[in-house]
Design a protein around this motif. Structure first.
Motif, PDB file in Angstrom:
ATOM      1  N   PHE A  67       0.846  -1.195   0.000  1.00  0.00           N
ATOM      2  CA  PHE A  67       0.000   0.000   0.000  1.00  0.00           C
ATOM      3  C   PHE A  67       0.879   1.243   0.000  1.00  0.00           C
ATOM      4  CE2 PHE A  67      -3.947  -1.839   2.405  1.00  0.00           C
ATOM      5  CZ  PHE A  67      -3.989  -2.891   1.521  1.00  0.00           C
ATOM      6  N   THR A  68       0.429   2.256  -0.714  1.00  0.00           N
ATOM      7  CA  THR A  68       1.093   3.549  -0.662  1.00  0.00           C
ATOM      8  C   THR A  68       0.048   4.640  -0.499  1.00  0.00           C
ATOM      9  OG1 THR A  68       1.068   3.752  -3.081  1.00  0.00           O
ATOM     10  CG2 THR A  68       3.063   2.831  -2.073  1.00  0.00           C
ATOM     11  N   ILE A  69       0.475   5.734   0.069  1.00  0.00           N
ATOM     12  CA  ILE A  69      -0.431   6.859   0.300  1.00  0.00           C
ATOM     13  C   ILE A  69       0.175   8.113  -0.310  1.00  0.00           C
ATOM     14  CG2 ILE A  69       0.582   7.417   2.548  1.00  0.00           C
ATOM     15  CD1 ILE A  69      -2.240   8.058   3.571  1.00  0.00           C
ATOM     16  N   SER A  70      -0.662   8.948  -0.878  1.00  0.00           N
ATOM     17  CA  SER A  70      -0.178  10.184  -1.476  1.00  0.00           C
ATOM     18  C   SER A  70      -1.244  11.258  -1.328  1.00  0.00           C
ATOM     19  CB  SER A  70       0.161   9.963  -2.956  1.00  0.00           C
ATOM     20  OG  SER A  70      -0.991   9.555  -3.673  1.00  0.00           O
ATOM     21  N   ARG A  71      -0.836  12.481  -1.491  1.00  0.00           N
ATOM     22  CA  ARG A  71      -1.808  13.574  -1.400  1.00  0.00           C
ATOM     23  C   ARG A  71      -1.670  14.502  -2.591  1.00  0.00           C
ATOM     24  NH1 ARG A  71      -0.994  15.454   4.302  1.00  0.00           N
ATOM     25  NH2 ARG A  71      -2.871  16.641   3.837  1.00  0.00           N
TER      26      ARG A  71
END
Length: 122
Positions: A67-71
């Motif tokens: 999983f990766t998170i970005s904004r």
């Protein structure tokens, strides 16, 4: 004030889903945004979080590397990219916001989305 989580659905094991967290009444760039999940019969757990700086922190070791998170501050959204999904990832996923920083504690988060269901079949 509320967050909107979207993008859940049904995926096969090994597949991918992209979850999005959006806010219409305030700017997310001043908040740490965390994703939590709650599987049936289990407590809600923090997965990972993105700081206002864009730095990320993992709270669940089981998702590291998958999983990766970005904004995207221009779109006022935070995205959770989930790859190599496993049946154990089946849960309702929530995004939550905490002013200025991140936390894995539910009680520390100020705003919550309503959750989006993710179901992974084997």
């Amino acid at each position: 004030v509320q967050l909107q989580a979207s993008g859940g659905g049904l995926a096969q094991a090994g597949g991918s889903l992209t979850l999005s967290c959006a806010a219409s009444e305030f700017a997310l760039d001043g908040y740490g945004i965390a994703w939590f999940r709650q599987a049936p019969g289990k407590a809600r757990e923090g997965i990972m979080c993105i700081h206002t700086t864009g730095g990320t922190v993992y709270y669940a070791g089981s998702v590291k590397g998958r999983f990766t998170i970005s904004r995207d501050n221009a779109k006022n959204t935070v995205t959770l990219q989930m790859n190599s999904l496993e049946p154990e990832d089946t849960a309702v996923y929530y995004c939550a916001a905490r002013r200025y920083t991140c936390s894995s504690y539910r009680s520390a988060m100020r705003y919550w989305g309503k959750g989006t269901q993710v179901t992974v079949s084997s």
